[in-house]
Design a protein around this motif. Structure first.
Motif, PDB file in Angstrom:
ATOM      1  N   ILE A 213      -2.184   3.415 -10.147  1.00  0.00           N
ATOM      2  CA  ILE A 213      -1.145   2.343  -9.502  1.00  0.00           C
ATOM      3  C   ILE A 213      -1.572   1.460 -10.775  1.00  0.00           C
ATOM      4  CG2 ILE A 213      -1.263   2.424  -7.007  1.00  0.00           C
ATOM      5  CD1 ILE A 213      -3.993   1.353  -6.758  1.00  0.00           C
ATOM      6  N   PHE A 235       5.489  -5.987  -6.198  1.00  0.00           N
ATOM      7  CA  PHE A 235       3.804  -5.956  -6.728  1.00  0.00           C
ATOM      8  C   PHE A 235       3.575  -5.168  -7.781  1.00  0.00           C
ATOM      9  CE2 PHE A 235      -0.473  -4.042  -5.964  1.00  0.00           C
ATOM     10  CZ  PHE A 235      -0.982  -5.052  -6.115  1.00  0.00           C
ATOM     11  N   HIS A 236       4.053  -3.564  -8.005  1.00  0.00           N
ATOM     12  CA  HIS A 236       4.001  -3.502  -9.544  1.00  0.00           C
ATOM     13  C   HIS A 236       4.249  -3.684 -10.785  1.00  0.00           C
ATOM     14  CE1 HIS A 236       4.096   0.007  -6.182  1.00  0.00           C
ATOM     15  NE2 HIS A 236       3.350   0.804  -6.309  1.00  0.00           N
ATOM     16  N   HIS A 415       3.819 -14.098   2.209  1.00  0.00           N
ATOM     17  CA  HIS A 415       2.671 -13.691   0.892  1.00  0.00           C
ATOM     18  C   HIS A 415       3.412 -13.946   0.130  1.00  0.00           C
ATOM     19  CE1 HIS A 415      -0.552 -12.261  -1.498  1.00  0.00           C
ATOM     20  NE2 HIS A 415      -1.143 -12.270  -0.144  1.00  0.00           N
ATOM     21  N   ARG A 417       3.232 -12.663  -3.408  1.00  0.00           N
ATOM     22  CA  ARG A 417       2.719 -10.797  -3.672  1.00  0.00           C
ATOM     23  C   ARG A 417       3.209  -9.849  -2.911  1.00  0.00           C
ATOM     24  NH1 ARG A 417      -3.360 -10.830  -5.999  1.00  0.00           N
ATOM     25  NH2 ARG A 417      -3.264 -11.772  -8.080  1.00  0.00           N
ATOM     26  N   PHE A 418       3.147  -9.354  -1.341  1.00  0.00           N
ATOM     27  CA  PHE A 418       3.061  -8.375  -0.771  1.00  0.00           C
ATOM     28  C   PHE A 418       4.649  -8.859   0.300  1.00  0.00           C
ATOM     29  CE2 PHE A 418      -1.336  -8.527  -1.418  1.00  0.00           C
ATOM     30  CZ  PHE A 418      -1.076  -7.387  -1.994  1.00  0.00           C
ATOM     31  N   ASP A 450      -3.255   1.948   8.817  1.00  0.00           N
ATOM     32  CA  ASP A 450      -4.164   1.433   8.758  1.00  0.00           C
ATOM     33  C   ASP A 450      -3.425   0.090   7.428  1.00  0.00           C
ATOM     34  OD1 ASP A 450      -5.952   2.757   8.431  1.00  0.00           O
ATOM     35  OD2 ASP A 450      -6.830   2.562   6.096  1.00  0.00           O
ATOM     36  N   GLU A 455      -4.561  -7.750   8.779  1.00  0.00           N
ATOM     37  CA  GLU A 455      -5.371  -8.170   7.926  1.00  0.00           C
ATOM     38  C   GLU A 455      -6.122  -9.416   8.433  1.00  0.00           C
ATOM     39  OE1 GLU A 455      -5.498  -6.685   5.316  1.00  0.00           O
ATOM     40  OE2 GLU A 455      -3.008  -5.439   5.470  1.00  0.00           O
ATOM     41  N   GLN A 456      -5.549 -10.252   8.989  1.00  0.00           N
ATOM     42  CA  GLN A 456      -6.577 -11.273  10.057  1.00  0.00           C
ATOM     43  C   GLN A 456      -5.812 -11.587  11.089  1.00  0.00           C
ATOM     44  OE1 GLN A 456      -6.576 -14.865   7.555  1.00  0.00           O
ATOM     45  NE2 GLN A 456      -6.420 -16.586   9.605  1.00  0.00           N
TER      46      GLN A 456
ATOM     47  N   PHE B  17     -16.329  -4.320   3.941  1.00  0.00           N
ATOM     48  CA  PHE B  17     -14.958  -4.638   4.280  1.00  0.00           C
ATOM     49  C   PHE B  17     -14.238  -2.826   3.719  1.00  0.00           C
ATOM     50  CE2 PHE B  17     -10.696  -4.781   2.988  1.00  0.00           C
ATOM     51  CZ  PHE B  17     -10.326  -5.784   3.628  1.00  0.00           C
ATOM     52  N   GLU B  21     -13.261  -0.626   6.453  1.00  0.00           N
ATOM     53  CA  GLU B  21     -11.697  -0.123   6.512  1.00  0.00           C
ATOM     54  C   GLU B  21     -10.905  -0.236   5.994  1.00  0.00           C
ATOM     55  OE1 GLU B  21     -11.089  -4.737   7.827  1.00  0.00           O
ATOM     56  OE2 GLU B  21     -12.615  -4.773   8.678  1.00  0.00           O
ATOM     57  N   ILE B  22     -11.480   0.374   4.029  1.00  0.00           N
ATOM     58  CA  ILE B  22     -10.550   0.855   3.271  1.00  0.00           C
ATOM     59  C   ILE B  22     -11.134   2.212   3.253  1.00  0.00           C
ATOM     60  CG2 ILE B  22     -10.040   1.243   0.841  1.00  0.00           C
ATOM     61  CD1 ILE B  22      -9.007  -1.276   2.360  1.00  0.00           C
ATOM     62  N   ASP B  41      -5.151   3.585  -2.249  1.00  0.00           N
ATOM     63  CA  ASP B  41      -4.003   3.388  -3.171  1.00  0.00           C
ATOM     64  C   ASP B  41      -3.413   2.760  -2.893  1.00  0.00           C
ATOM     65  OD1 ASP B  41      -3.634   2.848  -0.674  1.00  0.00           O
ATOM     66  OD2 ASP B  41      -2.871   4.839   0.282  1.00  0.00           O
ATOM     67  N   SER B  42      -1.988   1.828  -3.349  1.00  0.00           N
ATOM     68  CA  SER B  42      -1.573   0.664  -3.440  1.00  0.00           C
ATOM     69  C   SER B  42      -1.557  -0.345  -2.290  1.00  0.00           C
ATOM     70  CB  SER B  42       0.013   0.801  -3.125  1.00  0.00           C
ATOM     71  OG  SER B  42       0.581   2.061  -4.806  1.00  0.00           O
ATOM     72  N   PHE B  43      -2.007   0.382  -0.968  1.00  0.00           N
ATOM     73  CA  PHE B  43      -2.316  -0.171   0.467  1.00  0.00           C
ATOM     74  C   PHE B  43      -3.887  -0.863   0.398  1.00  0.00           C
ATOM     75  CE2 PHE B  43       1.983   0.843   1.677  1.00  0.00           C
ATOM     76  CZ  PHE B  43       2.152  -0.562   2.460  1.00  0.00           C
ATOM     77  N   LEU B  45      -5.477  -1.868  -2.427  1.00  0.00           N
ATOM     78  CA  LEU B  45      -5.779  -2.386  -2.862  1.00  0.00           C
ATOM     79  C   LEU B  45      -5.402  -3.867  -2.140  1.00  0.00           C
ATOM     80  CD1 LEU B  45      -6.886  -3.131  -6.143  1.00  0.00           C
ATOM     81  CD2 LEU B  45      -3.994  -2.938  -6.959  1.00  0.00           C
ATOM     82  N   LEU B  46      -4.453  -3.463  -1.770  1.00  0.00           N
ATOM     83  CA  LEU B  46      -2.941  -5.423  -0.962  1.00  0.00           C
ATOM     84  C   LEU B  46      -4.749  -5.565  -0.322  1.00  0.00           C
ATOM     85  CD1 LEU B  46      -0.053  -4.870   0.422  1.00  0.00           C
ATOM     86  CD2 LEU B  46      -1.954  -5.830   1.402  1.00  0.00           C
ATOM     87  N   LYS B  47      -5.485  -4.654   0.082  1.00  0.00           N
ATOM     88  CA  LYS B  47      -5.478  -4.863   1.355  1.00  0.00           C
ATOM     89  C   LYS B  47      -6.946  -5.892   1.048  1.00  0.00           C
ATOM     90  CE  LYS B  47      -4.856  -2.066   5.366  1.00  0.00           C
ATOM     91  NZ  LYS B  47      -5.076  -3.532   6.874  1.00  0.00           N
ATOM     92  N   LEU B  49      -7.178  -6.867  -1.886  1.00  0.00           N
ATOM     93  CA  LEU B  49      -6.545  -8.508  -2.663  1.00  0.00           C
ATOM     94  C   LEU B  49      -6.217  -9.478  -1.682  1.00  0.00           C
ATOM     95  CD1 LEU B  49      -4.339  -7.152  -5.143  1.00  0.00           C
ATOM     96  CD2 LEU B  49      -6.644  -7.592  -5.679  1.00  0.00           C
ATOM     97  N   VAL B  50      -5.927  -9.220  -0.530  1.00  0.00           N
ATOM     98  CA  VAL B  50      -5.917 -10.160   0.348  1.00  0.00           C
ATOM     99  C   VAL B  50      -7.548 -10.308   1.694  1.00  0.00           C
ATOM    100  CG1 VAL B  50      -4.368 -10.408   2.822  1.00  0.00           C
ATOM    101  CG2 VAL B  50      -3.474  -9.047   0.896  1.00  0.00           C
ATOM    102  N   GLU B  53      -8.701 -12.710  -0.773  1.00  0.00           N
ATOM    103  CA  GLU B  53      -8.487 -13.998  -1.334  1.00  0.00           C
ATOM    104  C   GLU B  53      -8.586 -14.582   0.402  1.00  0.00           C
ATOM    105  OE1 GLU B  53      -3.800 -13.993  -1.324  1.00  0.00           O
ATOM    106  OE2 GLU B  53      -3.477 -13.269  -2.867  1.00  0.00           O
ATOM    107  N   LYS B  54      -8.198 -13.849   1.609  1.00  0.00           N
ATOM    108  CA  LYS B  54      -8.813 -14.535   3.047  1.00  0.00           C
ATOM    109  C   LYS B  54     -10.842 -15.249   2.483  1.00  0.00           C
ATOM    110  CE  LYS B  54      -4.863 -14.315   4.919  1.00  0.00           C
ATOM    111  NZ  LYS B  54      -3.963 -15.361   5.177  1.00  0.00           N
TER     112      LYS B  54
END
Lengths: 476, 87
Positions: A213, A235-236, A415, A417-418, A450, A455-456, B17, B21-22, B41-43, B45-47, B49-50, B53-54
């Motif tokens: 990635i 995003f990529h 969001h 980015r996503f 997943d 996320e929150q 985390f 969670e990953i 993987d991409s997801f 990484l997304l998690k 980053l979020v 942020e949070k």
């Protein structure tokens, strides 16, 4: 017709041309054809037969492509299953779709047999499921995409070989894929295959599977393989735009941005870094890829382009949704070739699912005076997180199963980015055990992929409902 | 030698985390584990980053989202500290 026949015609014309590159392994069209035939024989010996629907749970690989074409060679239909799915989610697919067998990259608990011939150095496992074959409906089914959703929602989009061919022909009038093209592939094949991988292999292009990635390795791959076409998410492209290695991508003639809206910031940064505009595309599984902004990506980067020549778009209830990008927005309807044949659960054929030949996409958008389409939002509550659609009701159902949860509300939080991230508000039972966010996420993660796990999670006193129907009022 | 000891609250929170969670908790991810080899993987990484942020109110810029900066929890923690100092 059969999509496999199109592939072997291409393989006969360009036998030595590279078909797929995965890491340090390259297979030519001739070798891929041989792999498909060998795999088809292997699957036949395990009981796979014409007319069956076969689940395919496999990560991006040469093997995934070979297995798909092998199933088509046997005239069986492919039901792609996300490798991120948990056992409960796979069970749900099997309950809704009459799957006769499952091909998996990992062995299950019992009843699984290993593929006799390893496919491209990668084993696969097969499990017969003793379900009935496809219903007799006159449709030559190639592909069934499962979609989750609310109770009673239509699940399982059926696509025939003929319809897939119609849609790739339409797309290629714009993309102009030829054997001179090499496509960098980065998206999950379980979500993107028919308007992309099938298109590339039908028209003789090479496919390079991105091994990671990170921008550094992707740029090296682009240069090494002389990639001509990129098909990826914003995003990529944002990560590539942030690369500071100085590597360029002179071989790339077209970069398509898909799955979620592209921000002007990413477009601008990517153009500044590589001197290449990003062309937004718009597609959904029922209707295919209907817009690609190859005409004016610089002047109109926020647009997904004009609908392809064979399609029409209609904006209904314009003005009802306010203005976006300076134009009146409404509900988007499309008409054209290559639309889905039916929904499988409950069985609804295309004529019943369409309104006078028009398909309601569920998106809100507007068209400018030159015919360029702009997307402004969704009509329903489906959450689009990094390009994957998630249904809030499915997640609420899992949250509400926790003994401490009284009720929940799942929604997409915007969001940059996503696109959106999955968020939840939860009301706990006043007398129940106190639980924290982490525990509840872990509870969801046992059942849900997943990317569906919120996320929150905010714990609240109550959840807002509509006065008239008492339904959850989801935050926008 | 680790730059931040294990009592660093950022490392503790991020490791918790990522570990739970990953990845599968049974993998026993530690601060130095190479995350790509463990299956990032991409997801995922997304998690991450979020989460950053949070939890820390910090947006990791695209220029910093690369293999070197984000290959382990330890490196991500180092990056977070650097970005916090720039704020």
């Amino acid at each position: 017709m059969n999509l496999y026949d199109l592939f072997i015609q291409t393989a006969a014309r360009y036998p030595e041309k590279s078909a797929v590159v995965e890491g340090c392994k390259t297979v030519s069209y001739r070798e891929l054809d041989a792999l498909v035939s060998k795999t088809a024989e292997d699957l036949r010996s395990q009981g796979v037969a014409q007319g069956q629907m076969i689940g395919l749970c496999f990560a991006n690989s040469i093997a995934c492509i070979a297995l798909t074409y092998a199933l088509w060679k046997l005239d069986a239909a492919v039901v792609p299953i996300d490798v991120a799915f948990k056992p409960d989610e796979i069970r749900q697919v099997c309950e809704q779709i009459p799957i006769a067998g499952m091909i998996h990259h990992k062995a299950g608990d019992s009843g699984w047999t290993a593929g006799v011939s390893p496919v491209a150095d990668r084993s696969y496992y097969f499990c017969a499921m003793n379900k009935s074959s496809c219903p007799e409906n006159g449709i030559h089914t190639a592909f069934v995409r499962f979609t989750s959703g609310t109770t009673g929602a239509r699940k399982g989009v059926v696509l025939s070989h003929e319809r897939i061919y119609e849609r790739i022909r339409s797309v290629n009038r714009v993309l102009q894929i030829t054997p001179g093209d090499t496509v960098l592939w980065i998206l999950p094949m379980s979500h993107h295959f028919v308007s992309t991988i099938v298109l590339y292999l039908t028209y003789g292009a090479g496919i390079v599977l991105a091994g990671g990635i990170w921008s550094g390795s992707i740029l090296k791959t682009i240069r090494r393989e002389q990639v001509t076409l990129l098909y990826a998410t914003p995003f990529h492209y944002a990560l590539l735009a942030g690369d500071s290695s100085g590597q360029m991508m002179p071989s790339v003639r077209l970069a398509v941005s898909t799955t979620i809206g592209l921000s002007e910031g990413i477009h601008e940064r990517f153009f500044r870094r590589f001197g290449l505009p990003l062309s937004q595309a718009y597609g959904i599984i029922e209707i295919g890829l209907v817009c690609i902004n190859t005409e004016k990506p610089m002047e109109k980067p926020a647009s997904v382009g004009r609908v392809l020549a064979d399609y029409q778009v209609h904006v209904k209830n314009a003005e009802a949704y306010g203005h976006g990008n300076g134009m009146a927005c409404g509900e988007l309807f499309f008409a054209g070739p290559g639309f889905f044949d039916a929904y499988i659960h409950p069985w609804t054929d295309e004529t019943k699912a369409l309104a006078d030949g028009w398909f309601e996409a569920g998106d809100i958008g507007g068209v400018d005076d030159e015919g360029f389409l702009y997307l402004c939002g969704r009509k329903n509550h489906v959450i689009n997180t990094a390009g994957i659609k998630v249904f809030p009701e499915e997640i609420e159902e899992v949250l509400n199963r926790h003994p401490s949860v009284r009720e929940s509300c799942v929604y997409g939080e915007k969001h940059d980015r996503f696109g959106q991230i999955v968020s939840a508000k939860v009301v706990l039972h006043p007398t129940g055990c106190r639980i924290n966010e982490s525990t509840l996420k872990a509870f969801c993660g046992k059942t849900l992929a997943d990317y569906k796990v919120p996320e929150q999670i905010d714990f609240v006193e109550s959840i807002e409902k509509t006065a008239s129907t008492g339904k959850i009022r989801r935050p926008h | 030698m680790k730059e931040f000891d294990s009592l660093d609250p950022i490392e503790t929170a991020l490791l918790d985390f990522v570990r739970n969670e990953i990845y599968d908790p049974s993998l026993g991810i530690d601060a130095g584990t190479y995350l790509i080899e463990a299956g990032l993987d991409s997801f995922s990484l997304l998690k991450i980053l979020v989460f950053v942020e949070k939890k820390f109110n910090l947006r990791i810029p695209e220029a910093e989202i690369n293999e070197e900066r984000m290959c382990s929890v330890q490196n991500i923690v180092r990056l977070i500290h650097e970005l916090q100092q720039c704020q």
